[in-house]
Design a protein around this motif. Sequence first.
Motif, PDB file in Angstrom:
ATOM      1  N   ILE A  68      15.964 -34.093 -12.280  1.00 29.27           N
ATOM      2  CA  ILE A  68      14.707 -34.822 -12.475  1.00 29.27           C
ATOM      3  C   ILE A  68      13.559 -33.851 -12.734  1.00 29.27           C
ATOM      4  O   ILE A  68      12.699 -34.097 -13.593  1.00 29.27           O
ATOM      5  N   LYS A  69      13.558 -32.718 -12.044  1.00 27.40           N
ATOM      6  CA  LYS A  69      12.544 -31.695 -12.310  1.00 27.40           C
ATOM      7  C   LYS A  69      12.647 -31.217 -13.762  1.00 27.40           C
ATOM      8  O   LYS A  69      11.634 -30.980 -14.431  1.00 27.40           O
ATOM      9  N   GLY A  70      13.883 -31.108 -14.253  1.00 28.45           N
ATOM     10  CA  GLY A  70      14.073 -30.696 -15.637  1.00 28.45           C
ATOM     11  C   GLY A  70      13.446 -31.675 -16.612  1.00 28.45           C
ATOM     12  O   GLY A  70      12.861 -31.268 -17.629  1.00 28.45           O
ATOM     13  N   LEU A  71      13.524 -32.963 -16.309  1.00 25.93           N
ATOM     14  CA  LEU A  71      12.893 -33.982 -17.155  1.00 25.93           C
ATOM     15  C   LEU A  71      11.373 -33.898 -17.054  1.00 25.93           C
ATOM     16  O   LEU A  71      10.667 -33.977 -18.062  1.00 25.93           O
ATOM     17  N   LYS A  72      10.867 -33.728 -15.851  1.00 25.86           N
ATOM     18  CA  LYS A  72       9.417 -33.662 -15.672  1.00 25.86           C
ATOM     19  C   LYS A  72       8.828 -32.382 -16.277  1.00 25.86           C
ATOM     20  O   LYS A  72       7.690 -32.379 -16.753  1.00 25.86           O
ATOM     21  N   ASP A  73       9.607 -31.308 -16.259  1.00 28.13           N
ATOM     22  CA  ASP A  73       9.156 -30.072 -16.890  1.00 28.13           C
ATOM     23  C   ASP A  73       8.963 -30.248 -18.394  1.00 28.13           C
ATOM     24  O   ASP A  73       8.238 -29.468 -19.030  1.00 28.13           O
TER      25      ASP A  73
END
Length: 291
Positions: free
Chosen positions: A82-87
């Motif tokens: 999810i952090k990868g998507l938000k990044d």
Amino acid sequence: MLIINLIQKNTAFLKKLFAVILYVIPACICISCTPAPEASTGFLYEYGVFLNLSPETAGYEAKLANYHTVVIDAQYFSKEEIKGLKDKDHIVYSYLNIGSIENFRNYFNEYKSLILSNYENWDEEYWINVSDPVWKDFITDRLAPSLLEKGVDGLFIDNVDIYYQYRSEKIYNSVTDILKRLKSKSPNIIINGGDTFISRYIDEKKQPADILSGINQETVFTAIDFEKGSFKPADIETQEYFTDYLKKARKQNIDIFLLEYTNDDKLRDEIKHYCDINGYLYYISSSIELN
């Protein structure tokens, strides 16, 4: 650019012609998408719902790449994913089912004793007793926090329609309690459906901001034929009911999202035009699987 340059010469006829072109030609050229107004976010489309997408889906990041706000089932994503998507500047909502339970969930056996009845057209799903304190605490104190801890920006709440299925004060008050508790944990709460509940809540002069920030309404202009496994236009009565309901909700400063299912280009264009003139976001899927 040629048309725009001509308009700038203040030719009245060309101004009228350009207005007609804007009305007729859709800005969206793909099958399942929501155009981003003025492309202000840097994304091609503003909104997409991908509930059956998971990290195991080949190329899942590429499927989401063009969408600013995405709805996924975060139970199947890690905090790092999810952090990868938000990044990549996605706004990420997670699906959360409060009014029914699916038999493929890892908590199914723990709560199956609370099942009320089968869920029509969905063999793996059952309506559940939302008035039971055990279920309410599970949703608000365990399941929702586990999703929010992964870093999602908000929750996409499904099956508030339990109140439509079981129209009692006990169910109404329990849904209200669950939603208020969820809203206290996240300011961004989109309710999928739930028109019977939300209409009553508004009619009682209560503050919608206490329980939600947006409404995602499915099948305003389209309908699903479950027997044939196909899509069709919604009947006029359904369209009028939901468009009136959404106007009512919009007056309460509620953000509006549409989720439609069709392969019909003309109907897709009509949905796009309706959403554009009303300031709604939308996602049109060619598959009920939302993957």
